[in-house]
Design a protein around this motif. Structure first.
Motif, mmCIF file in Angstrom:
data_model
loop_
_atom_site.group_PDB
_atom_site.id
_atom_site.type_symbol
_atom_site.label_atom_id
_atom_site.label_comp_id
_atom_site.label_asym_id
_atom_site.label_seq_id
_atom_site.Cartn_x
_atom_site.Cartn_y
_atom_site.Cartn_z
ATOM 1 N N MET A 138 0.671 -1.124 0.055
ATOM 2 C CA MET A 138 -0.012 0.131 0.043
ATOM 3 C C MET A 138 0.868 1.245 0.006
ATOM 4 O O MET A 138 0.410 2.141 -0.552
ATOM 5 C CB MET A 138 -0.984 0.183 1.420
ATOM 6 N N VAL A 139 1.991 1.373 0.857
ATOM 7 C CA VAL A 139 2.681 2.424 0.862
ATOM 8 C C VAL A 139 3.881 2.632 -0.276
ATOM 9 O O VAL A 139 4.392 3.768 -0.321
ATOM 10 C CB VAL A 139 3.388 2.295 2.292
ATOM 11 N N ARG A 140 4.183 1.647 -1.009
ATOM 12 C CA ARG A 140 5.146 1.643 -2.084
ATOM 13 C C ARG A 140 4.916 2.747 -3.119
ATOM 14 O O ARG A 140 3.966 2.828 -3.407
ATOM 15 C CB ARG A 140 5.461 0.401 -2.617
ATOM 16 N N LEU A 184 2.498 0.727 9.212
ATOM 17 C CA LEU A 184 2.308 2.007 8.328
ATOM 18 C C LEU A 184 3.722 2.838 8.324
ATOM 19 O O LEU A 184 4.466 3.191 7.616
ATOM 20 C CB LEU A 184 1.104 2.981 8.755
ATOM 21 N N TYR A 185 4.210 3.122 9.666
ATOM 22 C CA TYR A 185 5.108 3.964 10.032
ATOM 23 C C TYR A 185 6.558 3.163 9.603
ATOM 24 O O TYR A 185 7.408 3.483 8.804
ATOM 25 C CB TYR A 185 5.340 4.605 11.427
ATOM 26 N N ASP A 186 6.375 1.823 9.798
ATOM 27 C CA ASP A 186 7.990 1.130 9.400
ATOM 28 C C ASP A 186 7.835 0.932 7.862
ATOM 29 O O ASP A 186 9.040 0.883 7.039
ATOM 30 C CB ASP A 186 7.882 -0.204 10.031
ATOM 31 N N ALA A 187 6.705 0.693 7.251
ATOM 32 C CA ALA A 187 6.513 0.700 5.603
ATOM 33 C C ALA A 187 7.389 2.148 5.182
ATOM 34 O O ALA A 187 7.717 2.277 4.236
ATOM 35 C CB ALA A 187 5.351 0.492 5.150
ATOM 36 N N ALA A 188 6.479 3.130 5.771
ATOM 37 C CA ALA A 188 7.159 4.590 5.346
ATOM 38 C C ALA A 188 8.647 4.874 5.493
ATOM 39 O O ALA A 188 9.242 5.260 4.571
ATOM 40 C CB ALA A 188 6.320 5.612 6.219
ATOM 41 N N ARG A 189 9.150 4.061 6.481
ATOM 42 C CA ARG A 189 10.510 4.134 6.656
ATOM 43 C C ARG A 189 11.456 3.520 5.746
ATOM 44 O O ARG A 189 12.119 4.119 5.068
ATOM 45 C CB ARG A 189 10.943 3.664 7.994
ATOM 46 N N ARG A 190 10.831 2.309 5.405
ATOM 47 C CA ARG A 190 11.542 1.447 4.390
ATOM 48 C C ARG A 190 11.284 2.138 2.731
ATOM 49 O O ARG A 190 12.354 2.176 2.136
ATOM 50 C CB ARG A 190 11.078 0.102 4.309
#
Length: 269
Positions: A66-68, A99-105
């Motif tokens: 979703m975040v990619r 959500l936040y860890d995906a945003a970080r990555r």
């Protein structure tokens, strides 16, 4: 007519099938070239300049997809009412972490996080508070949003991801009761607030109360002037009608004493 600058190419709106997500679906297209919509279900077909990526916030792999490739996130997803802790844990606490860890990555640098006035629901309606007052959650829902605010601070301090923690009051077409005369946030003012959070040059980790320009208020937004939010609507135009259809509050009722209203009495489950 308002003109909104497109600050991002691809913007992600989570919780897009919910009440506020539905209200923002068309409005947020003014802020981006492509609006990616996400929820578990209920989004229908993608309209022009939309992408749809279904995801359950409790599923780390789905959230990662979703975040990619997004440039910023407006996070409205999760449970928005008081509920049993097990459900809150999955959607709001674990979901926020995913959500936040995906945003970080994926290198996302700015998030608008839908926090809530229920982070401070056990302050009294006779008090005026600002962002530096300690949290006083009025239930598991408010507790999950306090966690989200702390999570956002950690990811700003450690990874530089800027977040506006928007403590949304009561965002509906119009105030439903006397409490909402203080907490009401119009849909247009909600969009103005999100626009300010997306476009202000330096956001950092900021807490801002989501309210329109209501004469009666319990919240002081002076700590968030750098965001540049200027509400244009007001609950005052509804005051006479609200008073006419509602009874005077029972001042011995906790829902009339505390800012969280009925949330302070919800449960146990």
């Amino acid at each position: 007519m308002e003109t909104t600058h497109k600050t991002h190419h691809r913007l992600l709106l989570t919780g897009a099938a919910g009440g506020l997500g539905t209200a923002l679906r068309e409005r947020l297209k003014a802020n981006c070239e492509v609006l990616r919509l996400s929820d578990r279900t209920g989004l229908g077909a993608a309209q022009p300049r939309e992408e749809i990526v279904l995801a359950d916030l409790s599923n780390a792999d789905e959230v990662d997809t979703m975040v990619r490739d997004v440039d910023a996130i407006v996070h409205m997803g999760g449970i928005s009412v008081e509920a049993p802790f097990a459900a809150i844990l999955q959607a709001n606490i674990l979901g926020a972490y995913h959500l936040y860890d995906a945003a970080r990555r994926h290198g996302v640098r700015r998030i608008v996080f839908a926090s809530s006035n229920h982070v401070t629901g056990f302050y009294k309606q006779s008090e005026t508070i600002h962002a530096d007052h300690p949290p006083r959650p009025d239930g598991f829902y408010g507790l999950s949003k306090a966690f989200g605010e702390d999570l956002a601070r950690l990811y700003f301090d450690r990874y530089g991801i800027e977040t506006a923690c928007v403590r949304i009051g009561s965002s509906f077409p119009e105030p439903r009761d006397r409490r909402m005369l203080a907490t009401w946030l119009s849909f247009d003012d909600l969009h103005r607030l999100i626009t300010a959070c997306l476009s202000t040059p330096v956001l950092g980790h900021s807490i801002v109360f989501g309210m329109s320009n209501n004469a009666v208020t319990w919240w002081d937004n002076s700590r968030a002037r750098h965001i540049g939010f200027v509400p244009r609507d007001s609950s005052d135009v509804f005051r006479e009608a609200v008073y006419a259809r509602t009874q005077a509050p029972d001042l011995s009722d906790p829902a009339a004493i505390y800012q969280g209203g009925a949330f302070v009495k919800a449960g146990p489950f």
